[in-house]
Design a protein around this motif. Structure first.
Motif, short mmCIF file in Angstrom:
data_model
loop_
_atom_site.label_atom_id
_atom_site.label_comp_id
_atom_site.label_asym_id
_atom_site.label_seq_id
_atom_site.Cartn_x
_atom_site.Cartn_y
_atom_site.Cartn_z
N SER A 93 0.84 -1.27 -0.08
CA SER A 93 0.02 0.09 0.05
C SER A 93 0.86 1.14 0.07
O SER A 93 1.93 1.29 0.45
CB SER A 93 -0.94 -0.26 1.11
OG SER A 93 -0.16 0.10 2.46
N PRO A 94 0.43 2.35 -0.45
CA PRO A 94 1.16 3.61 -0.52
C PRO A 94 1.33 4.22 0.73
O PRO A 94 2.07 5.02 0.97
CB PRO A 94 0.25 4.50 -1.62
CG PRO A 94 -0.89 3.96 -1.53
CD PRO A 94 -0.77 2.50 -1.24
N ALA A 95 0.37 3.91 1.78
CA ALA A 95 0.40 4.44 3.05
C ALA A 95 0.08 3.50 4.10
O ALA A 95 -0.63 2.41 3.89
CB ALA A 95 -0.56 5.76 3.15
N GLY B 59 -3.82 -0.20 3.30
CA GLY B 59 -3.88 1.17 3.26
C GLY B 59 -5.13 1.73 2.81
O GLY B 59 -5.39 2.82 2.43
N MET C 229 -2.63 8.47 8.47
CA MET C 229 -2.30 7.67 7.24
C MET C 229 -0.93 8.49 6.78
O MET C 229 -0.71 9.52 6.49
CB MET C 229 -3.17 7.42 6.12
CG MET C 229 -4.30 6.75 6.26
SD MET C 229 -4.20 5.20 7.19
CE MET C 229 -3.55 4.16 5.80
N VAL C 230 0.33 7.61 6.96
CA VAL C 230 1.52 8.03 6.48
C VAL C 230 2.10 7.47 5.05
O VAL C 230 2.15 6.26 5.06
CB VAL C 230 2.61 8.00 7.66
CG1 VAL C 230 4.10 8.51 7.43
CG2 VAL C 230 2.01 8.70 8.90
N ARG C 231 2.43 8.34 4.13
CA ARG C 231 3.20 7.71 2.83
C ARG C 231 4.41 6.91 3.13
O ARG C 231 5.19 7.28 4.05
CB ARG C 231 3.39 8.81 2.09
CG ARG C 231 2.30 9.62 1.44
CD ARG C 231 2.33 10.47 0.11
NE ARG C 231 2.90 9.50 -0.88
CZ ARG C 231 1.97 8.86 -1.77
NH1 ARG C 231 0.81 8.70 -1.57
NH2 ARG C 231 2.76 8.42 -2.63
N ARG C 232 4.29 5.69 2.37
CA ARG C 232 5.59 4.87 2.68
C ARG C 232 6.66 5.36 1.87
O ARG C 232 6.47 6.11 0.84
CB ARG C 232 5.36 3.26 2.00
CG ARG C 232 4.77 2.65 2.75
CD ARG C 232 4.33 1.23 2.22
NE ARG C 232 3.23 0.36 2.67
CZ ARG C 232 3.64 -0.83 3.00
NH1 ARG C 232 4.90 -1.39 2.82
NH2 ARG C 232 2.73 -1.67 3.53
N ARG C 233 7.87 5.18 2.03
CA ARG C 233 9.04 5.64 1.58
C ARG C 233 9.09 4.60 0.39
O ARG C 233 9.10 3.76 0.46
CB ARG C 233 10.34 5.47 2.42
CG ARG C 233 10.31 6.69 3.41
CD ARG C 233 11.57 6.65 4.17
NE ARG C 233 11.89 7.66 5.18
CZ ARG C 233 12.53 7.36 6.29
NH1 ARG C 233 13.40 6.33 6.41
NH2 ARG C 233 12.57 8.38 7.32
N SER C 234 9.28 5.33 -0.80
CA SER C 234 9.77 4.72 -1.92
C SER C 234 11.25 3.89 -1.71
O SER C 234 12.29 4.59 -1.60
CB SER C 234 9.93 5.39 -3.25
OG SER C 234 8.48 6.01 -3.34
#
Length: 80
Positions: free
Chosen positions: A7-9, A56, A71-76
């Motif tokens: 998930s992105p976050a 997410g 909700m916190v964005r994941r690091r790429s």
């Protein structure tokens, strides 16, 4: 079959705001949230297990009446 995309976050639970009410727990359709007892006073707080399996969906953050979940964005991962 391909592996599911992460998930992105992810939900970040603020233990200072979490009251341990548990309202977020049943909103997680993949059952990754639970209440854990911590500290000498036995205070309950929500905990995210296995973040790699989180979809997410943000239902937990929406349901929390105390704004303890963001909700916190994941690091790429680095490209290379």
């Amino acid at each position: 079959m391909t592996a599911p995309r992460p998930s992105p976050a992810l939900p970040r639970i603020d233990p200072g705001r979490c009251t341990g009410c548990g309202w977020c727990v049943p909103t997680c359709h993949v059952h990754l949230l639970s209440l854990q007892v911590s500290g000498p006073e036995g205070r309950k707080t929500s905990t995210l297990r296995d973040p790699q399996d989180c979809t997410g969906c943000a239902k937990c953050a929406v349901r929390c009446p105390f704004d303890a979940i963001a909700m916190v964005r994941r690091r790429s991962p680095p490209q290379g």
